[in-house]
Design a protein around this motif. Structure first.
Motif, mmCIF file in Angstrom:
data_model
loop_
_atom_site.group_PDB
_atom_site.id
_atom_site.type_symbol
_atom_site.label_atom_id
_atom_site.label_comp_id
_atom_site.label_asym_id
_atom_site.label_seq_id
_atom_site.Cartn_x
_atom_site.Cartn_y
_atom_site.Cartn_z
ATOM 1 N N ASP A 29 0.967 -1.207 0.035
ATOM 2 C CA ASP A 29 -0.167 -0.103 0.012
ATOM 3 C C ASP A 29 0.892 1.338 0.099
ATOM 4 O OD1 ASP A 29 -1.642 2.179 0.768
ATOM 5 O OD2 ASP A 29 -2.931 0.930 1.906
ATOM 6 N N TYR A 31 0.513 4.224 0.634
ATOM 7 C CA TYR A 31 -0.002 5.113 1.974
ATOM 8 C C TYR A 31 1.262 4.564 2.865
ATOM 9 C CZ TYR A 31 -2.310 7.323 5.634
ATOM 10 O OH TYR A 31 -2.531 7.964 6.972
ATOM 11 N N LEU A 32 1.525 3.542 3.190
ATOM 12 C CA LEU A 32 2.713 3.292 4.105
ATOM 13 C C LEU A 32 4.050 3.819 4.102
ATOM 14 C CD1 LEU A 32 1.335 -0.545 4.328
ATOM 15 C CD2 LEU A 32 0.992 1.091 6.302
ATOM 16 N N TYR A 33 4.365 3.950 2.498
ATOM 17 C CA TYR A 33 5.586 4.342 2.453
ATOM 18 C C TYR A 33 5.483 6.106 2.144
ATOM 19 C CZ TYR A 33 6.498 -0.261 1.461
ATOM 20 O OH TYR A 33 6.357 -1.807 1.418
ATOM 21 N N ALA A 34 4.412 6.572 1.625
ATOM 22 C CA ALA A 34 4.410 8.002 1.319
ATOM 23 C C ALA A 34 3.993 8.776 2.664
ATOM 24 C CB ALA A 34 3.454 8.432 0.195
ATOM 25 N N VAL A 35 3.122 8.220 3.385
ATOM 26 C CA VAL A 35 2.429 9.075 4.575
ATOM 27 C C VAL A 35 2.930 8.608 5.998
ATOM 28 C CG1 VAL A 35 0.306 9.738 5.678
ATOM 29 C CG2 VAL A 35 0.468 9.374 3.248
ATOM 30 N N VAL A 36 3.085 6.963 6.031
ATOM 31 C CA VAL A 36 3.370 6.903 7.310
ATOM 32 C C VAL A 36 4.860 6.975 7.423
ATOM 33 C CG1 VAL A 36 3.600 4.741 8.904
ATOM 34 C CG2 VAL A 36 1.738 5.109 7.678
ATOM 35 N N HIS A 146 1.937 5.881 14.080
ATOM 36 C CA HIS A 146 0.962 5.390 13.262
ATOM 37 C C HIS A 146 1.071 4.142 12.747
ATOM 38 C CE1 HIS A 146 -0.993 7.623 9.430
ATOM 39 N NE2 HIS A 146 -1.752 6.682 9.816
ATOM 40 N N PRO A 172 -7.678 -0.752 4.513
ATOM 41 C CA PRO A 172 -6.749 0.362 3.935
ATOM 42 C C PRO A 172 -6.205 1.153 4.887
ATOM 43 C CG PRO A 172 -8.981 0.516 2.971
ATOM 44 C CD PRO A 172 -9.066 -0.588 4.143
ATOM 45 N N ALA A 173 -4.776 1.047 4.685
ATOM 46 C CA ALA A 173 -4.148 1.892 5.764
ATOM 47 C C ALA A 173 -4.212 3.253 6.087
ATOM 48 C CB ALA A 173 -2.691 1.881 5.374
ATOM 49 N N ALA A 174 -4.894 3.869 4.921
ATOM 50 C CA ALA A 174 -5.277 5.344 5.002
ATOM 51 C C ALA A 174 -6.258 5.439 6.067
ATOM 52 C CB ALA A 174 -5.510 6.007 3.816
ATOM 53 N N GLN A 177 -6.165 6.301 11.549
ATOM 54 C CA GLN A 177 -5.535 7.636 11.952
ATOM 55 C C GLN A 177 -4.597 7.035 13.069
ATOM 56 O OE1 GLN A 177 -6.107 10.493 10.294
ATOM 57 N NE2 GLN A 177 -7.392 9.139 9.147
#
Length: 180
Positions: A29, A31-36, A146, A172-174, A177
Motif C-alpha cells: 500500500d 500510503y505506508l511509504y508515502a504518508v507513514v 501511526h 486500507p492503511a489510510a 488515523q
C-alpha cells in the motif's frame, strides 16, 4: 510410501499462497511509504511483508484446524518467495540459504516482539518494536505511532475473519488515523 505419495502436494499450499499474496498486496500500500514514512527499501518492504504475514499467521494459529496448518503454509509461502526474490536479485546458491536463515531469524524475533506487545495491549512496546525494526532505530517522527495504530486496527479486523477460506481482507492503511 509409494512414489505417488512423495509427489502429493500439501493440501494447504494453495491457500497459504493466496493468504500470503494478500499480505504482500497489503504491504505494498503506497500510503505506508508515502504518508507513514516506512523506508521504501528492500529492508522496509521485507518488514512490511513480514508484519502483514505475521498478522495472518497469528490469527490462523488461533483458529481451529486447519488454521495452524494454514499458518505454516503462509510461512512456507513467504520464505519460498524470499528465496526466489534473493535469487532474482542475483544472490548465488551458496549465499541464499544463509540469507534466508537470517531473514527467518529476524522474522521470528519480530513476531515475538509484536505478538507480546499486541497480547499485552502495550502500545509503547509495539511502537518501540516497530521503530527498532522498520526504521532500524532511527528517529522516525510519528511513523512508529501511526504504524502501531494500523497494526492494532488490522489485528482487530482480522480477528473477526475466518481465514481458512483463503481470503483475507486488510483495512486500507489510510483508513486508520495515527494515535498520539
Amino acid at each position: 510410501m509409494s512414489v505417488f505419495g512423495l509427489l502429493r502436494r500439501d493440501p494447504h499450499e494453495r491457500t497459504g499462497h493466496e493468504l500470503y499474496a494478500a499480505a504482500v498486496a497489503a504491504a505494498r500500500d503506497p500510503y505506508l511509504y508515502a504518508v507513514v514514512g516506512v523506508p521504501d527499501t528492500l529492508d522496509g518492504r521485507f518488514d512490511l511483508v513480514g508484519l502483514h504475514a505475521f498478522l495472518v499467521i497469528r490469527h490462523l494459529q488461533r483458529q481451529r484446524p486447519p488454521g495452524p496448518a494454514l499458518a505454516q503454509a503462509v510461512f512456507d509461502a513467504m520464505f519460498n518467495d524470499m528465496d526466489v526474490n534473493l535469487r532474482e536479485i542475483g544472490d548465488g546458491d551458496l549465499s541464499v540459504g544463509k540469507k534466508v536463515k537470517v531473514m527467518w531469524e529476524a522474522f521470528h524475533g519480530r513476531c515475538v516482539a509484536y505478538g507480546q506487545a499486541l497480547d499485552g495491549g502495550d502500545d509503547a512496546s509495539l511502537r518501540a518494536a516497530l521503530a527498532r525494526n522498520v526504521w532500524r532505530g532511527a528517529e522516525a517522527c510519528t511513523g512508529p505511532a501511526h504504524l502501531a495504530a494500523i497494526v492494532r486496527a488490522e489485528d482487530g479486523h482480522l480477528a473477526g475473519q475466518h481465514l481458512g477460506s483463503g481470503r483475507v481482507a486488510f483495512l486500507p492503511a489510510a483508513f486508520v488515523q495515527a494515535r498520539p
